[in-house]
Structures are given as structure tokens and as C-alpha cells.
Design an enzyme around this catalytic site. Sequence first.
Site, short mmCIF file in Angstrom:
data_model
loop_
_atom_site.label_atom_id
_atom_site.label_comp_id
_atom_site.label_asym_id
_atom_site.label_seq_id
_atom_site.Cartn_x
_atom_site.Cartn_y
_atom_site.Cartn_z
N ARG A 10 -34.58 -1.51 -12.86
CA ARG A 10 -33.34 -1.67 -13.65
C ARG A 10 -33.59 -2.04 -15.11
O ARG A 10 -32.89 -1.51 -15.98
CB ARG A 10 -32.43 -2.68 -12.95
CG ARG A 10 -31.91 -2.17 -11.59
CD ARG A 10 -31.17 -3.23 -10.83
NE ARG A 10 -30.64 -2.80 -9.55
CZ ARG A 10 -31.32 -2.87 -8.39
NH1 ARG A 10 -32.54 -3.39 -8.36
NH2 ARG A 10 -30.77 -2.45 -7.27
N ARG A 25 -31.61 -1.29 -2.18
CA ARG A 25 -30.53 -0.30 -2.13
C ARG A 25 -30.48 0.48 -0.82
O ARG A 25 -29.63 1.35 -0.66
CB ARG A 25 -30.69 0.70 -3.30
CG ARG A 25 -30.37 0.05 -4.62
CD ARG A 25 -30.78 0.92 -5.79
NE ARG A 25 -30.00 2.11 -6.00
CZ ARG A 25 -28.81 2.15 -6.58
NH1 ARG A 25 -28.25 1.04 -7.00
NH2 ARG A 25 -28.18 3.30 -6.77
N HIS A 78 -36.68 -0.37 -2.43
CA HIS A 78 -35.82 0.50 -3.25
C HIS A 78 -34.84 -0.35 -4.07
O HIS A 78 -33.68 0.00 -4.25
CB HIS A 78 -35.06 1.48 -2.36
CG HIS A 78 -34.87 2.85 -2.94
ND1 HIS A 78 -35.65 3.93 -2.62
CD2 HIS A 78 -33.95 3.32 -3.82
CE1 HIS A 78 -35.22 5.02 -3.26
NE2 HIS A 78 -34.18 4.67 -4.01
C1 LIG Z 1 -29.67 3.33 -10.01
C2 LIG Z 1 -30.97 3.42 -9.28
C3 LIG Z 1 -31.50 4.67 -8.95
C4 LIG Z 1 -32.72 4.78 -8.30
N1 LIG Z 1 -33.26 6.03 -8.04
C5 LIG Z 1 -34.45 6.13 -7.42
C6 LIG Z 1 -35.05 7.40 -7.17
O1 LIG Z 1 -34.51 8.45 -7.51
N2 LIG Z 1 -36.25 7.42 -6.53
C7 LIG Z 1 -36.89 6.27 -6.15
O2 LIG Z 1 -37.97 6.33 -5.57
N3 LIG Z 1 -36.34 5.06 -6.39
C8 LIG Z 1 -35.17 4.96 -7.02
N4 LIG Z 1 -34.64 3.71 -7.29
C9 LIG Z 1 -35.42 2.50 -6.92
C10 LIG Z 1 -36.41 2.14 -8.03
O3 LIG Z 1 -37.40 3.09 -8.19
C11 LIG Z 1 -37.11 0.80 -7.76
O4 LIG Z 1 -37.71 0.82 -6.49
C12 LIG Z 1 -36.20 -0.43 -7.86
O5 LIG Z 1 -35.19 -0.21 -8.82
C13 LIG Z 1 -37.04 -1.64 -8.22
O6 LIG Z 1 -36.27 -2.79 -8.30
P1 LIG Z 1 -35.71 -3.40 -9.70
O7 LIG Z 1 -34.67 -2.46 -10.17
O8 LIG Z 1 -35.15 -4.70 -9.28
O9 LIG Z 1 -36.87 -3.50 -10.66
C14 LIG Z 1 -33.43 3.60 -7.94
C15 LIG Z 1 -32.90 2.34 -8.29
C16 LIG Z 1 -31.70 2.24 -8.96
C17 LIG Z 1 -31.19 0.88 -9.35
#
Ligand SMILES: Cc1cc2nc3c(=O)[nH]c(=O)nc-3n(C[C@H](O)[C@H](O)[C@H](O)COP(=O)(O)O)c2cc1C
Length: 338
Positions: free
Chosen positions: A291, A239, A236
Site C-alpha cells: 500500500r 485481503r 495478500h
Molecule cells: C489494492 C491492492 C491490490 C493488490 N493486487 C495484487 C495483485 O494483483 N497481485 C498480488 O500478488 N498481490 C496483490 N496485492 C497484495 C500485495 O502484493 C501485497 O501482498 C500486500 O499489499 C502487502 O501488504 P501491505 O499493503 O500492507 O504492504 C494487492 C494489494 C492491494 C492493497
Amino acid sequence: MDMKELRQLGREKFGKACRMCPICDGRACAGEIPGAGGVGTGQAFRNNVSALVNVQLRQRIIHDVHMPSTRFTLWEKSLTMPILAAPIGGIAFNWNNYIPEDEYAKAVINGCKMAGTLGMVGDGKLPEIYQGGLNHILEVGGWGIPTIKPPPNEQIIALAKQAEKVGAVAIAIDVDAAALINMTASGQKVGPKTYEELVELKANIKLPIIIKGIMDVQDAVMCSQAGIDAIVVSNHGGRVLDHTPGTAEVLPDIVAAVGDEMTIFVDGGIRTGFDVLKMLALGADAVLVGRPVTQAGAGGAEGISCLMEHLRSELEAAMIMTGCQDLASIGGQVLYKK
Ligand SMILES: Cc1cc2nc3c(=O)[nH]c(=O)nc-3n(C[C@H](O)[C@H](O)[C@H](O)COP(=O)(O)O)c2cc1C
């Protein structure tokens, strides 16, 4: 619109939510959730980036690959690239409200479509987030993938039926949002899934099911045995659990266990087409980018399309530089090992 203009737009719109660092590696925003950062110390986010930095490519240039193909087929849809937009929910509270939630979902779906690939849209504490994504998928004839958080199965099945109605390509479930701060803080009932619950989901949902958030071989094997169609190797974006390894580190063992049985996506720290090549060489079928897509959203659908095409052309160049004619020919041979 080009990448330089997009970065400038981002700096103007994001405030402190995202500082548009030269390398988006989770250092400046460590612990900023709500925000763009990784949970806790931010180490899991940084590990995603450093795991990719630690993979090196073998440059090979005595060959006849001039025009490699980056085409990728996913459940009978032909895409220009094996790069999809990851679902991002909650622009309002995570990203300085720089674009209304619904407009962001529209930009992701349309920007990816313009570039010939697929966008995934997110879910969040407000039901409108999921609904908005579905509306925009419907507008483009089903060309998109909605993501559902992991509430009890009957709710997931009901939300999946709505996705079936709009003709979505698949549904994803981010099971790793089981303890996500944004969900639990707003009183939403989410939690992990058992093997039996996965079997129940598969029996009741017609669309291909993608389970997002797999970081362990045993979890991947259970998904495969439950008949799940695809997994996303993902933490994620760092996160949800601090101090996990980077996704590039756990990917090869997961591919060795279930790669012949299901489609394997991976995300986390992928910033360039070179990173995409590394993940494919480590065994992924395709990648998601998170991101950077949200940053490109500063330029709306056009900005997102520009980023996706930029990543695709970097991947194409990397394939020439490693002698790969198509995605099938990318393997461990492109990785440099002493
Ligand atoms: C601000 C934010 C919100 C996110 N919201 C979701 C979400 O609603 N559902 C989900 O499956 N992943 C969510 N993610 C995770 C992303 O889908 C993804 O797994 C992750 O951002 C990948 O890493 P990267 O940002 O380094 O490319 C979120 C990530 C961020 C940064």
C-alpha cells in the site's frame, strides 16, 4: 519531491479509496474490497501491522559501524536495497482510478529502477493489466517481475513464456488469489495448486519462480521440494482470508524449515525501514511493500523512487543503531527479548 508532498498529493487524489491515515494499519478501510482494505473484519491486515509492532529492536551503539551497506543481490542482479515494490493490480476499481492502470505499472517499474531496486507488477481481471506490466518491463530491459494469478497451469506457462521474452528477472504467482473476490466475481477461473502442479510449473518455466502467499510451514516445504526458487510469506495484505496471523508471526518457523534452500521474501504491514530491519532479523532475505507504494504512486515514478529511497535510508539508520555492517550481519541479535 519529499514524503510530506507525497502525502498531500495522495489526500487530493484518492478520495475515500484510501484516507492516507497517519499509520496505514487497516482500521479505517476494514472490509473495503474493492478498495484498499482487508477482507471481512480486516483483522488479518491489522494483524500484519500489530505483529510488527510487537517485535522490538535492541539498540546498540558502542561499535564502529558508520556506513552500513544495504546492497542486496537477487539472481545476479545487484540492488541498492532488500526492498521491492509488491504487485498491486486494479487501481481503477480499488484505488479511485487515480492513475490509469498502465501508467501505474510504468511508475512502479521506473520508480523502483530509479531507486536501484525492482518493482513487481500485478495481474487482474482484465488481461491488459498483465500485458501493460510486461510492456514496461520490456522498455527498461527486463528490470522487473510480473505476477500471474493462479489460473490452470497451461495458462500460467503461456504467460510465463511472454515474461521470458521480455527478459524479466523472474515471475511470481500469487497462488493466494485462489479465491480472491475480484477474480471470482468476474468469472475468472483461479484456484489453489497441488504439489504436482508446482513440479509441472518448474519443469516448464525457465525463469526463477516466486510463489506468493505462503503462510504455513508445510506449504513452504512443498514449494521447496517442488524446486520453486522463492516464496513470499504473505497473506495478500490481509485481503484473502480474514483472521490469519500477521506475517511477522509465521515467518520465523518458515525460515527455520526452508530458509537454507530458497529465497524468502515477506510482505504485509511494512511501513518503515525499521519494519524492514525487523523482517530481516526474523529471517527474510528481502521484503515487498504494498500500500505505501500505491500511495507514493500519486507522485508517479518520482514519488515511488522517493519512497523507496526513504525506506532504504531508514533501514541504513536502523543498521547503524543496531550495529549491523551489512545485510548478512542482521540476525536475531538485533531483536530485544527479555
Ligand atoms: C489494492 C491492492 C491490490 C493488490 N493486487 C495484487 C495483485 O494483483 N497481485 C498480488 O500478488 N498481490 C496483490 N496485492 C497484495 C500485495 O502484493 C501485497 O501482498 C500486500 O499489499 C502487502 O501488504 P501491505 O499493503 O500492507 O504492504 C494487492 C494489494 C492491494 C492493497
